[in-house]
Design a protein around this motif. Structure first.
Motif, short mmCIF file in Angstrom:
data_model
loop_
_atom_site.label_atom_id
_atom_site.label_comp_id
_atom_site.label_asym_id
_atom_site.label_seq_id
_atom_site.Cartn_x
_atom_site.Cartn_y
_atom_site.Cartn_z
N ALA A 31 -71.74 -36.61 38.66
CA ALA A 31 -71.09 -36.91 39.93
C ALA A 31 -69.59 -37.07 39.74
O ALA A 31 -69.13 -37.71 38.79
N ILE A 32 -68.84 -36.47 40.65
CA ILE A 32 -67.39 -36.66 40.73
C ILE A 32 -67.10 -37.32 42.07
O ILE A 32 -67.53 -36.81 43.11
N LEU A 33 -66.37 -38.42 42.05
CA LEU A 33 -66.09 -39.15 43.28
C LEU A 33 -64.65 -38.94 43.72
O LEU A 33 -63.72 -39.26 42.97
N ASP A 34 -64.47 -38.40 44.90
CA ASP A 34 -63.16 -38.33 45.54
C ASP A 34 -63.12 -39.48 46.56
O ASP A 34 -63.70 -39.37 47.63
N GLU A 35 -62.44 -40.55 46.21
CA GLU A 35 -62.46 -41.77 47.03
C GLU A 35 -61.17 -41.98 47.82
O GLU A 35 -60.94 -43.07 48.34
N ASN A 36 -60.35 -40.94 47.93
CA ASN A 36 -59.08 -41.09 48.62
C ASN A 36 -58.93 -40.23 49.87
O ASN A 36 -58.09 -40.52 50.72
N SER A 37 -59.69 -39.15 49.98
CA SER A 37 -59.50 -38.23 51.11
C SER A 37 -60.17 -38.75 52.37
O SER A 37 -61.22 -39.39 52.33
#
Length: 255
Positions: free
Chosen positions: A157-163
């Motif tokens: 899993a890769i988490l993009d927590e800013n967009s």
């Protein structure tokens, strides 16, 4: 053959409670405004508002506005000749009293189920996209990953927590494709959102994009008589279609 008593029950049930009752009230006030002393401008405005609101609340209208967006897309597995990365776009979350109570929203759950279907026999990495909507609470990305883990998924899993928007989601996802050595992206989102998301992905990503719609708002097939009765859910579905169409135009002109 349809039971007449059932038909009457459905008609009364939709016209005596909101949103049908609101439309009827607007038309009633319009009729009052046309009585002496006449107020034709007010009466006309109320009548048009009532009729428009009635039409916006019909499932048949939702089919026309939103169904034409979503039913062009079908969930088809991608070709097996390349290394894919799955990108799941955030679709909203429900916040509880504490951060631990936060759960995926309905649209997000449909997207997660679509991703879960894809990953049953595959080990593709997944990029979850979505920022936190309130300070001190987990991000959409983290909630989505945790939910998929509960279903038994054990992949990367890769988490993009800013967009926060579709454009930002896909821009952030692009930056992770190199380290993952991904040769293509499987885009997972709701069918009503797919036209705008797919068009945006083609503009931002430099790898092939395979659309995988998850969840539909409107029915398909022949219209039925009760789809010409006002419903609150249909009103929301129609507004969703308008929002997606306006959003797609905005992306073309301002991005």
């Amino acid at each position: 053959m349809t039971d007449p008593a059932f038909v009457l029950y459905k008609i009364l049930g939709t016209l005596l409670v909101p949103p049908g009752a609101f439309a009827l009230l607007l038309i009633l006030f319009a009729a009052i405004a046309f009585r002496r002393p006449r107020k034709p401008f007010l009466g006309g405005a109320l009548f048009v508002s009532g009729v428009l609101f009635f039409l916006l609340c019909l499932p048949a209208t939702a089919r026309l506005v939103t169904g034409t967006l979503e039913h062009a897309w079908k969930a088809v597995p991608p070709p097996e000749n390349r290394r894919w990365a799955v990108v799941v776009l955030g679709g909203g979350i429900h916040l509880g009293e504490t951060p631990e109570d936060a759960t995926p929203g309905a649209h997000t759950l449909e997207r997660l189920f679509g991703a879960w279907e894809l990953l049953q026999d595959e080990e593709w990495p997944v990029i979850f996209c979505g920022a936190a909507t309130r300070k001190g609470f987990p991000s959409e990305a983290k909630i989505m990953e945790a939910t998929l883990r509960k279903l038994g998924w054990r992949g990367t899993a890769i988490l993009d927590e800013n967009s926060r928007t579709t454009w930002e989601n896909l821009t952030a996802a692009r930056d992770h494709l190199g380290p993952l050595k991904a040769e293509g992206v499987i885009l997972v989102t709701n069918a009503f959102h797919m036209p705008r998301a797919y068009e945006t992905a083609l503009r931002i990503l430099s790898v092939p994009v395979h659309p995988y719609p998850a969840g539909y708002l409107t029915d398909k097939g022949s219209l039925t008589w009760y789809e010409f009765l006002p419903q609150g859910g249909a009103f929301l579905d129609t507004l969703t279609g308008f929002r997606e169409r306006i959003g797609a135009v905005a992306y073309r002109f301002f991005r």
